[in-house]
Design a protein around this motif. Sequence first.
Motif, PDB file in Angstrom:
ATOM      1  N   ASN A 664      -9.029 -35.457  80.082  1.00 51.29           N
ATOM      2  CA  ASN A 664      -7.943 -34.526  80.417  1.00 51.29           C
ATOM      3  C   ASN A 664      -6.592 -35.222  80.584  1.00 51.29           C
ATOM      4  O   ASN A 664      -5.833 -34.931  81.503  1.00 51.29           O
ATOM      5  CB  ASN A 664      -8.284 -33.746  81.688  1.00 51.29           C
ATOM      6  CG  ASN A 664      -9.536 -32.914  81.555  1.00 51.29           C
ATOM      7  OD1 ASN A 664      -9.782 -32.315  80.503  1.00 51.29           O
ATOM      8  ND2 ASN A 664     -10.347 -32.873  82.609  1.00 51.29           N
ATOM      9  N   GLU A 686     -12.039 -37.876  76.210  1.00 53.50           N
ATOM     10  CA  GLU A 686     -12.350 -36.443  76.186  1.00 53.50           C
ATOM     11  C   GLU A 686     -11.092 -35.639  76.502  1.00 53.50           C
ATOM     12  O   GLU A 686     -10.399 -35.923  77.480  1.00 53.50           O
ATOM     13  CB  GLU A 686     -13.430 -36.111  77.231  1.00 53.50           C
ATOM     14  CG  GLU A 686     -14.770 -36.772  76.978  1.00 53.50           C
ATOM     15  CD  GLU A 686     -15.797 -36.414  78.045  1.00 53.50           C
ATOM     16  OE1 GLU A 686     -15.523 -35.471  78.826  1.00 53.50           O
ATOM     17  OE2 GLU A 686     -16.850 -37.071  78.096  1.00 53.50           O
ATOM     18  N   ASN A 687     -10.813 -34.662  75.633  1.00 56.63           N
ATOM     19  CA  ASN A 687      -9.706 -33.734  75.849  1.00 56.63           C
ATOM     20  C   ASN A 687      -8.424 -34.480  76.216  1.00 56.63           C
ATOM     21  O   ASN A 687      -7.717 -34.130  77.156  1.00 56.63           O
ATOM     22  CB  ASN A 687     -10.073 -32.718  76.950  1.00 56.63           C
ATOM     23  CG  ASN A 687      -9.079 -31.584  77.024  1.00 56.63           C
ATOM     24  OD1 ASN A 687      -8.527 -31.158  75.995  1.00 56.63           O
ATOM     25  ND2 ASN A 687      -8.836 -31.088  78.230  1.00 56.63           N
ATOM     26  N   SER A 688      -8.126 -35.499  75.462  1.00 54.67           N
ATOM     27  CA  SER A 688      -7.002 -36.370  75.816  1.00 54.67           C
ATOM     28  C   SER A 688      -6.195 -36.742  74.580  1.00 54.67           C
ATOM     29  O   SER A 688      -6.709 -36.796  73.459  1.00 54.67           O
ATOM     30  CB  SER A 688      -7.506 -37.642  76.507  1.00 54.67           C
ATOM     31  OG  SER A 688      -8.155 -37.336  77.714  1.00 54.67           O
ATOM     32  N   ASP A 689      -4.926 -37.020  74.841  1.00 56.28           N
ATOM     33  CA  ASP A 689      -4.016 -37.543  73.824  1.00 56.28           C
ATOM     34  C   ASP A 689      -3.627 -38.942  74.269  1.00 56.28           C
ATOM     35  O   ASP A 689      -2.872 -39.105  75.239  1.00 56.28           O
ATOM     36  CB  ASP A 689      -2.801 -36.631  73.709  1.00 56.28           C
ATOM     37  CG  ASP A 689      -1.927 -36.993  72.518  1.00 56.28           C
ATOM     38  OD1 ASP A 689      -2.073 -38.120  71.994  1.00 56.28           O
ATOM     39  OD2 ASP A 689      -1.084 -36.160  72.132  1.00 56.28           O
ATOM     40  N   ASP A 707     -14.128 -36.857  71.783  1.00 52.88           N
ATOM     41  CA  ASP A 707     -14.646 -35.502  71.597  1.00 52.88           C
ATOM     42  C   ASP A 707     -13.714 -34.758  70.656  1.00 52.88           C
ATOM     43  O   ASP A 707     -12.690 -35.284  70.201  1.00 52.88           O
ATOM     44  CB  ASP A 707     -14.807 -34.789  72.943  1.00 52.88           C
ATOM     45  CG  ASP A 707     -13.492 -34.354  73.560  1.00 52.88           C
ATOM     46  OD1 ASP A 707     -12.422 -34.859  73.121  1.00 52.88           O
ATOM     47  OD2 ASP A 707     -13.512 -33.527  74.498  1.00 52.88           O
ATOM     48  N   ALA A 708     -14.066 -33.534  70.356  1.00 48.71           N
ATOM     49  CA  ALA A 708     -13.346 -32.772  69.335  1.00 48.71           C
ATOM     50  C   ALA A 708     -11.931 -32.411  69.747  1.00 48.71           C
ATOM     51  O   ALA A 708     -11.126 -31.998  68.894  1.00 48.71           O
ATOM     52  CB  ALA A 708     -14.133 -31.505  69.011  1.00 48.71           C
ATOM     53  N   SER A 709     -11.609 -32.540  71.012  1.00 50.20           N
ATOM     54  CA  SER A 709     -10.282 -32.140  71.503  1.00 50.20           C
ATOM     55  C   SER A 709      -9.361 -33.330  71.727  1.00 50.20           C
ATOM     56  O   SER A 709      -8.322 -33.192  72.371  1.00 50.20           O
ATOM     57  CB  SER A 709     -10.430 -31.353  72.814  1.00 50.20           C
ATOM     58  OG  SER A 709     -11.230 -30.212  72.642  1.00 50.20           O
ATOM     59  N   SER A 710      -9.717 -34.464  71.225  1.00 49.69           N
ATOM     60  CA  SER A 710      -8.968 -35.680  71.547  1.00 49.69           C
ATOM     61  C   SER A 710      -8.246 -36.258  70.343  1.00 49.69           C
ATOM     62  O   SER A 710      -8.714 -36.162  69.195  1.00 49.69           O
ATOM     63  CB  SER A 710      -9.899 -36.737  72.138  1.00 49.69           C
ATOM     64  OG  SER A 710     -10.409 -36.321  73.378  1.00 49.69           O
ATOM     65  N   GLY A 730     -12.067 -32.318  64.341  1.00 52.11           N
ATOM     66  CA  GLY A 730     -10.960 -31.974  65.237  1.00 52.11           C
ATOM     67  C   GLY A 730     -10.345 -33.185  65.897  1.00 52.11           C
ATOM     68  O   GLY A 730      -9.206 -33.138  66.365  1.00 52.11           O
ATOM     69  N   ALA A 731     -11.069 -34.264  65.993  1.00 51.93           N
ATOM     70  CA  ALA A 731     -10.551 -35.495  66.598  1.00 51.93           C
ATOM     71  C   ALA A 731      -9.876 -36.339  65.537  1.00 51.93           C
ATOM     72  O   ALA A 731     -10.241 -36.301  64.350  1.00 51.93           O
ATOM     73  CB  ALA A 731     -11.673 -36.270  67.251  1.00 51.93           C
TER      74      ALA A 731
END
Length: 822
Positions: A664, A686-689, A707-710, A730-731
């Motif tokens: 996050n 995870e879920n991070s930029d 993960d797919a949101s990173s 997505g990553a």
Amino acid sequence: MRTNASGTDSPQVEGFYRFGCHSMGKQATGGFKCYCLVNQFMERKRALIAFSLLTLLLIMSVAPVVQPFQDQAHGSEVSARATTTWSGTVQLTSDYFVNVQDELLITSCTNVVMSPGIRIYVDGRLTVQGTPTCPIVLSSSSTTSDHEGIQFNSSSNGRGSTINHMHIEDAVFGMTLYGSDPILNNVTIFNPDRVGIDMFGSSSPVIRDLHIEQAGRSLPFQNDWRYGIGVSVGDGSTPIVEGAYFTDHLLRGLNLWGASGGIYRDIVMDNISGSVLGEAAGVWVEDSVPLFEGLSIDKSDTGIIVRHIDDSGYTRGVFRDVDVSNSMYRGVYLDKNNHTNYTNYETADFTNLTVRGTGSSGATSPGIAMAAIEINATGAWLENVLVDEASSVGVRLFFVDSTTTLRNMTIRNAGEVGQGAHSAGLSVQTSYFAAQLEELEISGSPGPGIHSSSGGSLQGSDWNLHNNSEQGLFIDSATVVVDGVSTADNGFSGVHVFDTRYITLSNLTSVNDGSLGSNSMQQSGLSFQKSNDLETTSGDVVCMHCVVESPQGYGVYVIDSVDLWFDNLSISEIDSSLPAMYVDNGGLSLGTQGGRFNLLNSEIAHESTTHHALYIEQAAGRIDGLTMTGNHSGIYWDADHNGNFPSTLSNTEFRGTDCLKLINHPDLGGYGNTIGNNCSGRIWVENSDVNLSNLGDATGAHVLDLDASSLMHLHQPSNIDLSIANIPSGAIIDVAWDVTVWVVNNQSNGVPNAYANVSFTQFEPSVSEFTNDLGQVLLSDFIGQRWTNTGASQINDATVDCGYDSKSNSTTVSLDDDKIMY
């Protein structure tokens, strides 16, 4: 021989009678002419001469010789002083006056019995010649009413009155001085009702070996406060007192007021207690400037009170070598009558002060103490101080400022259980500027060693806070700046900071703290809660060169705190069932609450098979230069916080079974990190930029797991094998490099201010720049390749078009590393 009205012999009358007889004898044998004349008329004048002589003798018996007294300022005496001598037993039924030109001489063993209300007034000289075995005694003729002692008026000043070995019994006032300077040696005053010795009008006596007992004890309740005082020094008086003992007084042993001063040495007091209308104290200093050396006070309501009342004057009590024991309320109380007057200055100076047993079993009424030492709305200097055993707070500071300095102070076993600030060894509240505390040791308090709250500011150095039942240092909504703090074996955390904006702790050591704590906050070495809940450009909470070893719980425990800076923090020997350092800012959820913590140049040594060295929950922060040793799970960092604060992670070697887990993070940057040989796990994102520069892998075999949101951006990575990375749909992992463009002429010299345009085949827009004075353009951090779940993209090509003075050139390179283009 004649007898005066008081029933004693009158030697001066007897002497005159003999002088008269001797003169007549000389006339009878000397052959003077006047003798012949008398002889011729003797027979005829016999009856007349006899009558005249008898009349003369009668007049002389009631009118002693009065000689003129010439003041020393104008020369020597021109005739003898009239001297009255008392001996044996003297009965006084009315006031007795020693006139300005006269002397009253009282010989040893004389008993002066005075009727109630009677006083001896001295305008001339009083000489008392008592001895150790045969003192002079002044007593009352009544068992129910008292006499009023001796009064020295201002006209007696400089006339050499001396009193040796006198006992004064049952007086309302033992001695009263108005602008006088008698010498008093070995005076004992028993049971004075109001004041043993009372001074006014700039009196300046010398008093040696004074003994006063039971002042005010036999007087019924009065409607005023001024009774039960041993010695009162007022109205500009400046006595010298060398050796005095005050015992069993109702109100005060020494009472100073009204711009008075003096020197007081070797003073002993005990049992100064019981007044209802006045504050009972061994020593009271009000608007005065005395010097005390060698002062001992036992079992007083309050040992010493220094109070400033009149701002037109000055208060400064100086005390050396003072011992105060078994006080009921306070050992030492320094204050200003108007607590809203903030113009503090140093009203008392103590060196070598001991305060023992305040409110203890030795006090008149145990367990009701307010403080061993209290400084309220004034300034003071206290050096070489011991506070030992107090049923309330050892030292209480209220409304103080930088005019207060405590140096080389030890506080042991002081505080009241369960009473917040009063359970501490030292408490400070509501300061305007920080008091200075240097070389301070506090131990054995049932609460914290130091309790600083409600704006109670402190500054100083070299604090040793150990073996207290709660925190070593407790800070609540206050400012503290201190260099050199040692906390050890305290029941709760070594330092606890709550709801505080500005703190600087440097060179701090916490060892073995938290053993009595019942929760994580209390068991940690250092704990911070709401230590700033809003990030600003000022007001940081700072811990520099801080060392935490062997606490009961976490090494450092942070809850809802931002603008918190740890620089050169060291944590070791933490329980394996816990992370070494824990940060959780999840409670900062209202409005603009939020910000970052900062961990710089720090080291964490931790051994745990199940827990991380550093655990961060819902917090943004800056980590730079973190070194971790030992076997543990590495770093866990969840940055889901209130607000939109970027975080950074730099110059850190990742190690442990999990190495690094980032969750996050809306914006995490950093540089100079390394995945170390001791990283047995992987890098989790995870879920991070995440944007990291110069990330290196010591082995080249560690996995980046997204993960797919990173998204992950790696600028100038080293030895990172992205072919083994876990990159779901997505990553993205981008690899970026720098391009250095030179515009040179035919002589290979750089051309300044030349135009350069860099274009890319993918990922990046074109960039146009002019060269610097060296003919160079540095284009940093451009994507050379992108990795997704499908693998690696083609290498990005960069083309440079440059021109100068109608000349142009074009160059193309593949951006698979840092490139230099001409």
